[in-house]
Scaffold this motif. Structure first.
Motif, PDB file in Angstrom:
ATOM      1  N   VAL A  98      -0.271  -9.803   5.466  1.00 21.75           N
ATOM      2  CA  VAL A  98       0.757  -8.806   5.178  1.00 21.75           C
ATOM      3  C   VAL A  98       1.030  -8.059   6.474  1.00 21.75           C
ATOM      4  O   VAL A  98       0.108  -7.563   7.117  1.00 21.75           O
ATOM      5  CB  VAL A  98       0.294  -7.804   4.100  1.00 21.75           C
ATOM      6  N   THR A  99       2.282  -8.000   6.883  1.00 20.21           N
ATOM      7  CA  THR A  99       2.633  -7.321   8.126  1.00 20.21           C
ATOM      8  C   THR A  99       4.095  -6.893   8.070  1.00 20.21           C
ATOM      9  O   THR A  99       4.710  -6.923   7.000  1.00 20.21           O
ATOM     10  CB  THR A  99       2.351  -8.226   9.337  1.00 20.21           C
ATOM     11  N   ALA A 185       0.051  -1.121   7.703  1.00 21.32           N
ATOM     12  CA  ALA A 185       0.344  -2.103   6.663  1.00 21.32           C
ATOM     13  C   ALA A 185      -0.178  -3.496   6.998  1.00 21.32           C
ATOM     14  O   ALA A 185      -0.049  -4.405   6.197  1.00 21.32           O
ATOM     15  CB  ALA A 185       1.848  -2.176   6.422  1.00 21.32           C
ATOM     16  N   HIS A 186      -0.747  -3.697   8.173  1.00 25.55           N
ATOM     17  CA  HIS A 186      -1.142  -5.032   8.616  1.00 25.55           C
ATOM     18  C   HIS A 186      -2.524  -5.385   8.078  1.00 25.55           C
ATOM     19  O   HIS A 186      -3.469  -4.603   8.211  1.00 25.55           O
ATOM     20  CB  HIS A 186      -1.151  -5.069  10.151  1.00 25.55           C
ATOM     21  N   GLU A 189      -4.709  -9.865   2.697  1.00 25.15           N
ATOM     22  CA  GLU A 189      -4.932  -9.376   1.340  1.00 25.15           C
ATOM     23  C   GLU A 189      -4.891 -10.522   0.336  1.00 25.15           C
ATOM     24  O   GLU A 189      -3.959 -11.308   0.335  1.00 25.15           O
ATOM     25  CB  GLU A 189      -3.886  -8.324   0.954  1.00 25.15           C
ATOM     26  N   THR A 194      -4.739  -4.314  -4.256  1.00 27.00           N
ATOM     27  CA  THR A 194      -4.657  -3.879  -2.863  1.00 27.00           C
ATOM     28  C   THR A 194      -3.349  -4.331  -2.229  1.00 27.00           C
ATOM     29  O   THR A 194      -2.766  -3.633  -1.398  1.00 27.00           O
ATOM     30  CB  THR A 194      -5.846  -4.436  -2.058  1.00 27.00           C
ATOM     31  N   LEU A 195      -2.881  -5.508  -2.637  1.00 28.86           N
ATOM     32  CA  LEU A 195      -1.615  -6.019  -2.113  1.00 28.86           C
ATOM     33  C   LEU A 195      -0.457  -5.108  -2.513  1.00 28.86           C
ATOM     34  O   LEU A 195       0.451  -4.859  -1.704  1.00 28.86           O
ATOM     35  CB  LEU A 195      -1.375  -7.437  -2.635  1.00 28.86           C
ATOM     36  N   ASP A 197      -0.679  -1.927  -2.967  1.00 27.29           N
ATOM     37  CA  ASP A 197      -0.787  -0.748  -2.102  1.00 27.29           C
ATOM     38  C   ASP A 197      -0.212  -1.033  -0.722  1.00 27.29           C
ATOM     39  O   ASP A 197       0.446  -0.177  -0.119  1.00 27.29           O
ATOM     40  CB  ASP A 197      -2.250  -0.324  -1.974  1.00 27.29           C
ATOM     41  N   ARG A 198      -0.455  -2.228  -0.211  1.00 31.03           N
ATOM     42  CA  ARG A 198       0.108  -2.615   1.088  1.00 31.03           C
ATOM     43  C   ARG A 198       1.636  -2.610   1.036  1.00 31.03           C
ATOM     44  O   ARG A 198       2.302  -2.225   1.994  1.00 31.03           O
ATOM     45  CB  ARG A 198      -0.366  -4.009   1.489  1.00 31.03           C
TER      46      ARG A 198
END
Length: 393
Positions: A98-99, A185-186, A189, A194-195, A197-198
């Motif tokens: 995730v980025t 945010a990097h 996940e 948690t994803l 939340d990202r």
């Protein structure tokens, strides 16, 4: 030519039998979000590495293909080698990464083999180490021959890890990720909660991007408060657009019925709804809705200013209101044209900034003063933008 190599092989931590790449992420799946970033970086081909094909993954790949980019599914390095053009540059995306687009852009250009890294003490679980105090940050730009080298090895080797080791042994340049580049945010996940939340963090970083002071310090904080609630409930993007449109029409009605202060305040509120909707549309890859809501902000601001000038001129039986509103709209349009493609300064005007500038005087019963202040602000911004353009080498 840039090709994207996205890994989608690992299962989710909290959902048995579900691939991490197909976990929900902002109204789409994680792999669709990754593909969106890679395509936005200039990739014309996507290679998806899978261990098994699930219905969810097939659906996601089908939706990715609708963007007009070629999508190929492979199971190992041998198949990947056959699909990638030997002269292409390969942008590698780790499984579950995730980025943001800004981070992907660090490796999107031409150049030698490069690995994005971060300090081992800053790395989150899931990042593989590539040095004494360095961890792979999940992105790499490689020559296709690195994939060919992996293809020559036994097939029971893990493709992603082996490719990373081959690149490191080939002395790929290590590019350190700038601190705060992804706004927190990097990460890697594979947990659905948690994803989510990202996703909220990425949206918060997205709405914080505007340089103009009114957008950054007024709209962005409010948007960050509301976005997690909307994301958690899966509110559709069109609903935000409709909400903004209804509020905008209410603002125009308030100005027409001689409540100009309320009308300007409602126009700012409509801009907030459009800002949130635009962020959601970007995350969900709804480009048409994103463009429409981006255009609606200056559109409603211009209509509010024009109607305010008209109502004021009718009240005073002079052309002053019309003159000031037309001057404001003309100067604001020229500012947008003059600043297109160049770095804006924080104090420069924007559609929301002009509304804020006129809010207090209009609310106090002095609409002409409000229009005059906003028009003067737009004129000064235009002059500063022209001067900045002249000073550029």
């Amino acid at each position: 030519m840039l090709a994207g190599l996205i890994f989608a092989t690992e299962d989710a931590d909290d959902r048995r039998g579900t691939l991490a790449a197909t976990l929900p992420f902002g109204g789409l799946t994680l792999i669709e979000f990754q593909a969106r970033l890679v395509v936005a970086a200039g990739a014309s081909q996507l290679i998806v590495v899978v261990a098994r094909l699930t219905p969810e993954l097939l659906g996601a790949i089908s939706r990715i293909g609708r963007r007009g980019v070629a999508v190929d599914v492979v199971r190992n390095a041998v198949e990947a080698k056959q699909k990638i053009h030997p002269l292409a540059r390969v942008l590698v995306v780790a499984d579950g990464l995730v980025t943001t687009g800004d981070v992907v852009a660090l490796l999107a250009g031409d150049g030698e083999d490069a690995i994005l890294t971060m300090s081992d003490r800053d790395a989150v679980p899931g990042f593989e180490r590539v040095g004494v105090d360095a961890a792979w940050a999940g992105l790499a730009r490689l020559d296709p021959k690195r994939i060919a080298e992996v293809a020559a090895m036994p097939r029971d080797y893990d493709f992603q890890s082996t490719l990373l080791r081959v690149a490191a042994q080939a002395q790929a340049v290590q590019i350190a990720m700038p601190p705060g580049a992804a706004g927190g945010a990097h990460g890697i996940e594979r947990d659905s909660r948690t994803l989510a939340d990202r996703g909220n963090v990425i949206l918060a970083a997205l709405v914080s991007k505007p340089v103009a002071w009114a957008d950054r310090f007024l709209l962005a904080p409010l948007a960050r408060l509301v976005l997690p609630y909307l994301m958690a409930r899966g509110v559709p993007t069109w609903a935000l657009g409709m909400t903004g449109g209804v509020i905008g029409l209410g603002a125009l009605a308030a100005i027409w019925f001689r409540w100009p202060g309320t009308g300007i305040a409602l126009t700012i509120l409509a801009a907030l709804a459009f800002t949130i909707g635009q962020a959601l549309a970007w995350l969900r890859d709804e480009e048409t809705l994103s463009r429409a809501q981006r255009a609606a902000i200056p559109g409603f601001a211009a209509l509010a200013a024009l109607e305010l000038g008209h109502v004021t001129s009718m009240q005073t039986s002079t052309a002053t209101g019309w003159t000031l509103s037309i001057a404001l709209i003309a100067a604001a349009a020229l500012v947008e044209r003059a600043t297109r493609g160049q770095t804006r300064r924080a104090w420069w005007g924007s559609p929301v900034a002009y509304l804020v500038a006129m809010l207090i005087p209009v609310g106090a019963g002095y609409p002409l003063i409000g229009l005059a202040l906003a028009a003067l602000y737009a004129g000064v911004t235009l002059f500063a933008a022209i001067e900045a353009f002249r000073e550029k080498p």
